[in-house]
Scaffold this active site. Structure first.
Site, PDB file in Angstrom:
ATOM      1  N   LYS A  28     -21.649 -33.538 -24.169  1.00 48.18           N
ATOM      2  CA  LYS A  28     -22.071 -33.938 -22.833  1.00 48.18           C
ATOM      3  C   LYS A  28     -20.888 -34.173 -21.890  1.00 48.18           C
ATOM      4  O   LYS A  28     -19.850 -34.705 -22.266  1.00 48.18           O
ATOM      5  CB  LYS A  28     -22.901 -35.227 -22.893  1.00 48.18           C
ATOM      6  CG  LYS A  28     -24.245 -35.083 -23.562  1.00 48.18           C
ATOM      7  CD  LYS A  28     -25.187 -34.176 -22.802  1.00 48.18           C
ATOM      8  CE  LYS A  28     -25.601 -34.761 -21.459  1.00 48.18           C
ATOM      9  NZ  LYS A  28     -26.341 -36.036 -21.578  1.00 48.18           N
ATOM     10  N   GLU A  71     -24.469 -40.286  -9.985  1.00 50.64           N
ATOM     11  CA  GLU A  71     -25.704 -40.932 -10.424  1.00 50.64           C
ATOM     12  C   GLU A  71     -25.700 -42.402 -10.022  1.00 50.64           C
ATOM     13  O   GLU A  71     -26.720 -42.951  -9.587  1.00 50.64           O
ATOM     14  CB  GLU A  71     -25.864 -40.791 -11.933  1.00 50.64           C
ATOM     15  CG  GLU A  71     -26.119 -39.365 -12.407  1.00 50.64           C
ATOM     16  CD  GLU A  71     -26.286 -39.308 -13.916  1.00 50.64           C
ATOM     17  OE1 GLU A  71     -27.230 -39.944 -14.434  1.00 50.64           O
ATOM     18  OE2 GLU A  71     -25.480 -38.639 -14.587  1.00 50.64           O
TER      19      GLU A  71
END
Length: 526
Positions: free
Chosen positions: A345, A352
């Site tokens: 990831k 965000e």
């Protein structure tokens, strides 16, 4: 508290040593007297210099409140801890000292205090400010707030002259003066951060000249647009944000000092002098309004909330674009984080969190709106609760702006991936309709013809530019060979010519405007 000045003492002698910052008040069960000032390790706080809060605060014997003349007993510890504001309003110390200096100078000019007392007060305030910024000042909760802490410390330091400082003012007009000065500085800082992000976005646009991306409506592909055009849309939003802040700054820049508790004073003060010396436009006209108004904070936090929404929308777009499904951008490792369990990831966490923190900024505004909605005139203690949401809103919005600019400076647009994605969605359909309008066909008819052309492409699994002229003529005989100059995303973008559109010439004009306005040096671009 007794004065530390003796008749034979020189005022300047009291600014040389921390040892002068002690109380000589007698108390039952004597124990060693703790110094008022102490050394603490500095730590950074946004919009605030280093300050310390000592645990010694809670071990000091309670002193008589500066307002306590009519009271026979002191407040309980629970009430004192519940009502104190020094834990957060100490951020106002610099502005409180500014206001006190202006007030003392005005009092001397009006003959309400002597020039000698003024000079002693000013020197004492300078010393207190120096010690606060050095981390040598103990903020005492039993002195309630920043104003009482500074005034009591000044009395400890210089004695009787300090007791004259509060002539013709109240904590009500004092705190509003401090708060308006603080908000004015905060707005200047936020506007600078807005400009920094605008510059980052314009530079990103300049470095991606000619890159076409799908434009979306309803999150469905709509028409081709230049990436530069889309980035400049955010620059426009941010410019309105800066304008709202500057409008708010102009409206808040009126001085409450001298309104006192709510009714003004019968003493011969000069409110225009203090207003001018603090850089305000003028004194506030109505003393009741002066101490009860929080419109400026509501407007300020509203402007911050709109900025937060704009940044959240930018964050949402870039989070989507960084996904495998879009793949339009790749953030550098320096602005990405990983997963504790999934080693593959690479997450765009800063944007965000920008998206998430917008809720916090909006919440700060809702807190203030709810706080003010049921209050009668004039001042009410409820209004003490205006500081923390405002401080939080400013700290959060500055962080959001700064990290958004940092992210913009550390992303790469994946031109090859975007180019491969462009054919999907029939982005040139509206341009084809414009072609038919130019041939004299009404737009609604053109819309229907192109809709049938798209349906034909869907059945044949091809693009509009792949349809043969014969097939196009079967839809309407007006089609000719020049139609292919309107088909394909590159041709479609070239056909845009209206002011403010995504056409290359229009976007070049927009970029030129922002380069000039933001004073961007294009030589430094890579």
């Amino acid at each position: 508290m007794e004065s530390l000045l003796s008749p034979s003492s020189s005022p300047n002698s009291f600014f040389s040593s921390p040892s002068t910052f002690v109380s000589n008040q007698s108390v039952p069960n004597p124990r060693p007297i703790l110094p008022l000032l102490h050394r603490a390790k500095p730590r950074f706080e946004p919009l605030c210099c280093t300050m310390s809060h000592s645990s010694e605060t809670d071990t000091k014997p309670k002193e008589t409140k500066l307002w306590g003349g009519r009271f026979e007993e002191s407040v309980t510890d629970i009430v004192e801890k519940f009502t104190e504001s020094i834990s957060f309003d100490k951020q106002l110390y610099k502005h409180d000292i500014m206001g006190s200096k202006a007030h003392a100078s005005m009092l001397a000019k009006q003959g309400l205090i002597s020039v000698s007392d003024r000079d002693i007060i000013l020197q004492g305030l300078d010393e207190i400010e120096r010690r606060i910024e050095a981390g040598d000042f103990v903020w005492r909760t039993d002195r309630e707030d920043v104003h009482m802490n500074i005034e009591a410390a000044l009395t400890d330091l210089v004695g009787e002259p300090a007791k004259k400082l509060h002539t013709a003012r109240s904590r009500n007009d004092q705190v509003l003066t401090d708060f308006r000065l603080w908000c004015r500085d905060a707005i200047d800082r936020i506007v600078a951060s807005v400009r920094h992000l605008q510059v980052a976005l314009v530079k990103l646009a300049l470095n991606n000249e000619g890159l076409i991306i799908p434009g979306y409506t309803h999150l469905q592909r709509a028409q081709p647009v230049l990436l530069q055009h889309l980035l400049l849309a955010y620059v426009e939003q941010l410019d309105r944000d800066a304008g709202r802040l500057l409008d708010c700054r102009a409206r808040l820049n009126f001085c409450p000092l001298g309104a006192c508790a709510l009714a003004g004073t019968g003493l011969p003060i000069d409110r225009f002098m203090t207003s001018d010396s603090l850089g305000f436009t003028a004194p506030m006209r109505n003393s009741i309004d002066a101490v009860s108004d929080r419109d400026f904070v509501l407007e300020f936090l509203s402007a911050n909330s709109i900025i937060a929404i704009h940044l959240s929308r930018l964050g949402e777009e870039w989070v989507l674009w960084a996904s495998e499904e879009f793949g339009f951008i790749t953030p550098s490792d320096s602005v990405s984080t990983g997963s504790s369990i999934m080693p593959q990831k690479k997450n765009p966490d800063p944007m965000e969190l920008v998206r998430g923190k917008s809720a916090r900024v909006i919440g700060d505004l809702v807190t203030l709106l709810t706080l003010c909605k049921g209050l009668p005139l004039a001042y009410n203690r409820d209004l003490q609760e205006d500081k923390e949401p405002t401080f939080d809103s400013v700290k959060t919005i500055v962080g959001m702006l700064e990290v958004s600019a940092e992210f913009a400076q550390n992303i790469t647009f994946n031109g090859e991936r975007i180019q491969k994605a462009l054919p999907a969605g029939y982005l040139d359909a509206t341009t084809l309709a414009d072609y038919l309008v130019n041939k004299g066909i009404p737009f609604r008819t053109s819309h229907d013809i192109v809709g049938r052309a798209v349906a034909l492409c869907v059945s044949k699994n091809c693009q509009l530019q792949d349809l043969s002229l014969d097939l196009l003529k079967s839809l309407n005989p007006v089609f000719d060979n020049d139609v292919y100059e309107f088909l394909g995303v590159e041709n479609a973008v070239k056909k845009f010519r209206s002011y403010g559109s995504t056409g290359s010439a229009c976007v070049a004009d927009q970029l030129g405007y922002w380069v000039t306005k933001l004073e961007i040096n294009q030589i430094s671009l890579h």
